[in-house]
Design an enzyme around this catalytic site. Structure first.
Site, PDB file in Angstrom:
ATOM      1  N   ASN A 169      90.987-106.102  16.982  1.00  9.73           N
ATOM      2  CA  ASN A 169      92.205-105.790  17.749  1.00  9.73           C
ATOM      3  C   ASN A 169      93.187-106.952  17.846  1.00  9.73           C
ATOM      4  OD1 ASN A 169      90.383-107.133  19.382  1.00  9.73           O
ATOM      5  ND2 ASN A 169      90.820-105.927  21.214  1.00  9.73           N
ATOM      6  N   GLU A 264      82.677-113.423  23.773  1.00 12.13           N
ATOM      7  CA  GLU A 264      83.316-112.436  24.650  1.00 12.13           C
ATOM      8  C   GLU A 264      83.014-111.078  24.059  1.00 12.13           C
ATOM      9  OE1 GLU A 264      85.399-109.510  25.511  1.00 12.13           O
ATOM     10  OE2 GLU A 264      87.093-110.581  24.626  1.00 12.13           O
ATOM     11  N   CYS A 298      89.882-105.567  25.229  1.00  9.01           N
ATOM     12  CA  CYS A 298      88.763-105.872  26.113  1.00  9.01           C
ATOM     13  C   CYS A 298      89.201-105.897  27.571  1.00  9.01           C
ATOM     14  CB  CYS A 298      88.137-107.210  25.729  1.00  9.01           C
ATOM     15  SG  CYS A 298      87.342-107.208  24.112  1.00  9.01           S
TER      16      CYS A 298
END
Length: 496
Positions: A169, A264, A298
């Site tokens: 992304n 992450e 996210c």
């Protein structure tokens, strides 16, 4: 256009090359990996399918190059990073074009990502000079029982070879957020871009190539995860792994051994709305936070936990704004564009159907064409529905009505994720207490979750990650402390 002009040397026929030893190369495998345009669902690009032998070669050259780079003055490292940042911003148009075609990122957002990435690289260069230019001096008599017979000098030194693995992304921004800190700290970098987003990443790497970084210092290998994924993450030449993505990160962490990790891994970012909140502000933030780039972030709002007394009013305000969202191809700069793959769309649809079977209220009709899913608000969601807990990574937002703040906090903390959360209230005292109670890496007060600005700390708790990102934290994470102790023959004290 992508792969032309300045970028002509990074492509061979219709297959983009990989980058190693300061050159653009074809893989000896003779194979390529197709990149499917999410909008057309047709192959737009192809990249090399690198072999394990080529990974070995890249690792060896990265190790050699790092030894020389560590001896390069800080000001020179920063100078090259500034140059790369300028080149990156100069060529924002072809890189943005890749983002539009590879990951269906809205056109304006694609340009913004490239410009933001250039700014990140420059900021990192400046911050690195400040952080790494300072050491620490300790004297032994500050600890009980000691005379001043020892001087301790400590400084930060590089880890070695950093393996950088960004997500689809933000394949440019979350690549440079790993590359720039690694380089300023004196490390070399091996980049493994995501399949969707690989061509944009290759264009970005070429900007670093044009800036004049030493051969072997930066490498970019493309290929199938099944062929080189584990081979990369478990390679003995890797001294640090910086990964952004999903469940794959948990598997990597179990195999990485003693290698430092920065990870992450997603979130189920909760938005808690109190009775005194500014509902117009809440609605605007929930719609932007939940549906921008089709919710494929996210830090997207993943669940709204709304006090029952204001739920009806808020849901109506959200619905009014959802009706105004543009839906369609990224070239038209629509807010909601096709999700990245058909399998992603199928997963989202599975969550929607589960909610339907269990009685959620559909505020819009569920609509899908190929990878394009229209924005959908689900009201009266309960905790027995998958959408209450799982991360859709799509334009679907559940609303859970709560009777107390404690109920909202409990739902947030019951999640296995803990990336970000947000709370909306006019009472700052309540906001601070709720922030302290939420088990997330970051809590936004009166704003949707967000990653950035890029120098802010960014971290997740629980299954959302390991370590902390943000420019300063990343530089520190990609170094280790080295101390030298001077032992004096007798105690020595400075006289006033």
């Amino acid at each position: 256009m992508a792969g032309t002009g300045t970028f002509g040397e990074i492509i061979d026929g219709d297959v983009f090359k990989y980058y190693a030893q300061g050159h653009w190369n074809k893989s000896s495998s003779g194979k390529s990996v197709p990149i499917i345009n999410p909008t057309t669902r047709k192959t737009d690009f192809k990249v090399q399918a690198c072999t394990q032998a080529e990974v070995n070669s890249v690792m060896n050259s990265a190790k050699t190059a790092q030894k020389s780079w560590a001896k390069t003055p800080l000001w020179k490292r920063a100078e090259l990073l500034h140059k790369a940042a300028a080149i990156l911003k100069e060529h924002k148009a072809p890189i943005a074009e890749c983002l539009v075609k590879e990951i269906a990122k809205p056109a304006k957002d694609a340009v913004t990502e490239v410009v933001r990435s250039g700014d990140l690289v420059s900021y990192c260069a400046e911050e690195g000079v400040r952080i790494l230019g300072e050491g620490k001096f300790l004297v032994s008599d500050s600890f009980p029982g000691n005379e001043r017979t020892k001087y301790c000098l400590s400084s930060k030194i590089p880890l070695g070879v950093v393996l950088a693995i960004p997500p689809f992304n933000y394949p440019v921004n979350l690549a440079v957020s790993k590359i720039a800190p690694a380089l300023i700290a004196g490390n070399s970098v091996v980049l493994k871009p995501p399949t969707q987003g690989a061509v944009a990443a290759l264009h970005m790497v070429h900007c670093f190539h044009l800036a004049g970084f030493p051969e072997g210092l930066i490498s970019c290998v493309t290929g199938k995860g099944s062929e080189i994924g584990d081979f990369l993450t478990m390679h003995p030449g890797v001294n640090c792994i910086s990964f952004t993505g999903g469940d794959t990160g948990i598997a990597i962490s179990k195999k990485a051994g003693m290698v430092p990790l920065q990870m992450e891994l997603g979130g189920k970012d909760a938005c808690i709305v109190l009775e005194d909140a500014d509902l117009d502000l809440v609605a605007a933030n929930i719609v932007k936070g939940g549906f921008a780039y089709s919710g494929q972030r996210c830090t997207a709002v993943k669940v709204a936990l709304v006090m029952e007394s204001v739920a009806n009013t808020l849901v109506k305000k959200i619905n009014d704004k959802v009706a105004q969202l543009t839906v369609g191809p990224p070239e038209n700069d629509c807010v909601v564009t096709p999700v990245v793959t058909e399998s992603s769309a199928n997963f989202i649809e599975g969550l929607v159907m589960d909610a339907k079977e269990k009685g959620a209220t559909f505020c819009q009709e569920y609509k899908r064409e190929g990878n394009l899913i229209w924005p959908l608000l689900l009201d009266n969601v309960r905790s027995d529905m998958r959408i209450a807990w799982e991360e859709p990574f799509g334009p679907v937002l559940p609303v859970i009505r709560i009777k107390s703040v404690d109920e909202g906090i409990h739902h947030c903390n019951a999640s296995n994720f803990g990336l970000q959360g947000c709370v909306f209230t006019k009472d700052i005292n309540k906001a601070m207490l709720i922030s302290d109670a939420m088990e997330t890496g970051t809590v936004q007060i009166n704003s949707a979750p967000s990653r950035g600005p890029d120098h802010f700390p960014f971290q997740g708790l629980k299954d959302s990650g390991i370590g902390s990102q943000g420019i300063t934290n990343s530089i520190n994470m990609m170094t280790k402390v080295k101390t030298t102790v001077i032992n004096l023959p007798a105690a020595s004290y400075t006289m006033g």
